[in-house]
Motif scaffolding. Structure first.
Motif, PDB file in Angstrom:
ATOM      1  N   ARG A  98       0.883  -1.131  -0.028  1.00  0.00           N
ATOM      2  CA  ARG A  98      -0.009   0.003   0.126  1.00  0.00           C
ATOM      3  C   ARG A  98       0.837   1.318   0.015  1.00  0.00           C
ATOM      4  NH1 ARG A  98      -3.709  -0.878   5.256  1.00  0.00           N
ATOM      5  NH2 ARG A  98      -1.657  -0.981   6.129  1.00  0.00           N
ATOM      6  N   VAL A  99       0.463   2.165  -0.650  1.00  0.00           N
ATOM      7  CA  VAL A  99       1.344   3.525  -0.773  1.00  0.00           C
ATOM      8  C   VAL A  99       0.477   4.554  -0.353  1.00  0.00           C
ATOM      9  CG1 VAL A  99       2.503   4.798  -2.591  1.00  0.00           C
ATOM     10  CG2 VAL A  99       2.465   2.435  -2.864  1.00  0.00           C
ATOM     11  N   GLY A 100       1.048   5.780   0.070  1.00  0.00           N
ATOM     12  CA  GLY A 100       0.541   6.940   0.527  1.00  0.00           C
ATOM     13  C   GLY A 100       1.402   8.020   0.191  1.00  0.00           C
ATOM     14  N   PHE A 101       0.764   9.307   0.108  1.00  0.00           N
ATOM     15  CA  PHE A 101       1.715  10.548  -0.414  1.00  0.00           C
ATOM     16  C   PHE A 101       1.511  11.466   0.498  1.00  0.00           C
ATOM     17  CE2 PHE A 101       0.277   7.999  -4.107  1.00  0.00           C
ATOM     18  CZ  PHE A 101       1.682   7.843  -4.507  1.00  0.00           C
TER      19      PHE A 101
ATOM     20  N   ALA B 126       2.413  17.050  -8.424  1.00  0.00           N
ATOM     21  CA  ALA B 126       3.295  16.212  -7.558  1.00  0.00           C
ATOM     22  C   ALA B 126       2.528  14.968  -7.191  1.00  0.00           C
ATOM     23  CB  ALA B 126       3.927  17.076  -6.545  1.00  0.00           C
ATOM     24  N   LYS B 127       1.434  15.107  -6.711  1.00  0.00           N
ATOM     25  CA  LYS B 127       0.887  13.719  -6.316  1.00  0.00           C
ATOM     26  C   LYS B 127       0.722  12.695  -7.796  1.00  0.00           C
ATOM     27  CE  LYS B 127      -2.097  15.523  -3.608  1.00  0.00           C
ATOM     28  NZ  LYS B 127      -3.138  15.885  -2.639  1.00  0.00           N
ATOM     29  N   ARG B 128       0.223  13.335  -8.912  1.00  0.00           N
ATOM     30  CA  ARG B 128      -0.031  12.641 -10.102  1.00  0.00           C
ATOM     31  C   ARG B 128       1.385  12.135 -10.659  1.00  0.00           C
ATOM     32  NH1 ARG B 128      -3.385  17.157 -11.366  1.00  0.00           N
ATOM     33  NH2 ARG B 128      -1.840  17.838 -12.738  1.00  0.00           N
ATOM     34  N   ILE B 129       2.350  13.132 -10.391  1.00  0.00           N
ATOM     35  CA  ILE B 129       3.578  12.504 -10.972  1.00  0.00           C
ATOM     36  C   ILE B 129       4.089  11.164 -10.248  1.00  0.00           C
ATOM     37  CG2 ILE B 129       6.113  13.208 -11.281  1.00  0.00           C
ATOM     38  CD1 ILE B 129       4.941  16.014 -12.114  1.00  0.00           C
ATOM     39  N   LEU B 130       4.030  11.376  -8.850  1.00  0.00           N
ATOM     40  CA  LEU B 130       4.508  10.132  -8.114  1.00  0.00           C
ATOM     41  C   LEU B 130       3.505   9.057  -8.373  1.00  0.00           C
ATOM     42  CD1 LEU B 130       4.887  12.017  -4.654  1.00  0.00           C
ATOM     43  CD2 LEU B 130       6.727  10.511  -5.746  1.00  0.00           C
ATOM     44  N   ARG B 131       2.176   9.124  -8.404  1.00  0.00           N
ATOM     45  CA  ARG B 131       1.376   8.062  -8.853  1.00  0.00           C
ATOM     46  C   ARG B 131       1.862   7.431 -10.060  1.00  0.00           C
ATOM     47  NH1 ARG B 131      -2.752  10.902  -6.241  1.00  0.00           N
ATOM     48  NH2 ARG B 131      -3.430  11.815  -8.290  1.00  0.00           N
TER      49      ARG B 131
ATOM     50  N   VAL C 210       5.012   5.389   2.188  1.00  0.00           N
ATOM     51  CA  VAL C 210       4.717   6.898   2.158  1.00  0.00           C
ATOM     52  C   VAL C 210       5.743   7.529   1.552  1.00  0.00           C
ATOM     53  CG1 VAL C 210       4.210   8.797   3.321  1.00  0.00           C
ATOM     54  CG2 VAL C 210       3.449   6.697   4.303  1.00  0.00           C
ATOM     55  N   PHE C 211       5.436   8.220   0.599  1.00  0.00           N
ATOM     56  CA  PHE C 211       6.167   9.310  -0.138  1.00  0.00           C
ATOM     57  C   PHE C 211       5.939  10.378   0.181  1.00  0.00           C
ATOM     58  CE2 PHE C 211       6.676   5.382  -3.195  1.00  0.00           C
ATOM     59  CZ  PHE C 211       8.169   5.837  -3.439  1.00  0.00           C
ATOM     60  N   ILE C 212       7.064  11.395   0.603  1.00  0.00           N
ATOM     61  CA  ILE C 212       7.198  12.607   1.179  1.00  0.00           C
ATOM     62  C   ILE C 212       7.565  13.640   0.153  1.00  0.00           C
ATOM     63  CG2 ILE C 212       7.532  14.323   2.827  1.00  0.00           C
ATOM     64  CD1 ILE C 212       7.772  11.968   4.662  1.00  0.00           C
ATOM     65  N   ALA C 213       6.836  14.292  -0.768  1.00  0.00           N
ATOM     66  CA  ALA C 213       7.390  14.970  -1.682  1.00  0.00           C
ATOM     67  C   ALA C 213       8.244  16.440  -1.194  1.00  0.00           C
ATOM     68  CB  ALA C 213       6.417  15.704  -2.511  1.00  0.00           C
TER      69      ALA C 213
ATOM     70  N   THR D  17       7.826  20.194 -10.217  1.00  0.00           N
ATOM     71  CA  THR D  17       8.567  20.966 -11.493  1.00  0.00           C
ATOM     72  C   THR D  17       9.077  20.313 -12.337  1.00  0.00           C
ATOM     73  OG1 THR D  17      10.541  21.665 -10.219  1.00  0.00           O
ATOM     74  CG2 THR D  17       8.691  23.278 -10.046  1.00  0.00           C
ATOM     75  N   VAL D  18       9.407  18.742 -12.082  1.00  0.00           N
ATOM     76  CA  VAL D  18      10.184  17.752 -12.986  1.00  0.00           C
ATOM     77  C   VAL D  18       9.235  17.218 -13.694  1.00  0.00           C
ATOM     78  CG1 VAL D  18      11.877  17.719 -11.058  1.00  0.00           C
ATOM     79  CG2 VAL D  18       9.990  15.923 -11.123  1.00  0.00           C
ATOM     80  N   LYS D  19       9.915  16.422 -14.747  1.00  0.00           N
ATOM     81  CA  LYS D  19       9.119  15.556 -15.664  1.00  0.00           C
ATOM     82  C   LYS D  19       9.027  14.431 -15.057  1.00  0.00           C
ATOM     83  CE  LYS D  19       9.983  18.266 -19.409  1.00  0.00           C
ATOM     84  NZ  LYS D  19       8.755  19.097 -20.071  1.00  0.00           N
ATOM     85  N   CYS D  20       8.011  13.579 -15.482  1.00  0.00           N
ATOM     86  CA  CYS D  20       7.598  12.517 -15.313  1.00  0.00           C
ATOM     87  C   CYS D  20       8.875  11.381 -14.825  1.00  0.00           C
ATOM     88  CB  CYS D  20       6.576  11.870 -15.672  1.00  0.00           C
ATOM     89  SG  CYS D  20       5.842  10.486 -14.993  1.00  0.00           S
ATOM     90  N   ALA D  21       9.423  11.418 -16.330  1.00  0.00           N
ATOM     91  CA  ALA D  21      10.880  10.376 -16.328  1.00  0.00           C
ATOM     92  C   ALA D  21      11.920  10.551 -15.293  1.00  0.00           C
ATOM     93  CB  ALA D  21      11.342  10.658 -17.566  1.00  0.00           C
TER      94      ALA D  21
END
Length: 120
Positions: free
Chosen positions: A41-44, A59-64, A79-82, A88-92
């Motif tokens: 399970r993942v949370g942001f 930022a959440k969309r890019i992480l997902r 858990v990812f903490i942005a 501001t970064v690209k998805c890649a």
């Protein structure tokens, strides 16, 4: 991402933040702890330091998206903490950072470990 693959409750986040291992990257910090489930399970967490609502949601969309293309081992709560630069970064670039963090924590599935080590 399916609802069953998300951390949704405050207690779940608190458990991961309190007892999880910490892995630090340029664009995000990852905390992970094993769970007793058949799935991961993942949370942001994206604070206002990242920006306004539009930037935080981006930022959440890019992480997902970067997690969607990455295979995880089963049985982890993550858990990812942005960080401030995350919106501001690209998805890649975010995908590279996420794979690096998951590789450090040894949570990448076997198929993705090979591609992650080639990228670093």
């Amino acid at each position: 991402m399916k609802h069953s693959n998300r951390l949704t409750r405050r207690e779940e986040y608190s458990r991961v933040l309190a007892s999880g291992g910490t892995y630090i990257g340029q664009l995000a910090v990852m905390k992970a702890v094993p769970n007793s489930l058949e799935l991961s399970r993942v949370g942001f967490i994206v604070s206002k330091k990242v920006g306004g609502a539009v930037e935080r949601n981006r930022a959440k969309r890019i992480l997902r998206e970067s997690l969607r293309t990455t295979g995880l081992k089963q049985g982890w709560d993550i858990v990812f903490i942005a960080r401030a630069k995350a919106a501001t970064v690209k998805c890649a670039e975010m995908e590279r950072v996420v794979k690096h963090l998951l590789g450090k924590a040894q949570i990448l599935s076997k198929a993705n470990e090979k591609t992650s080590s080639k990228a670093d």
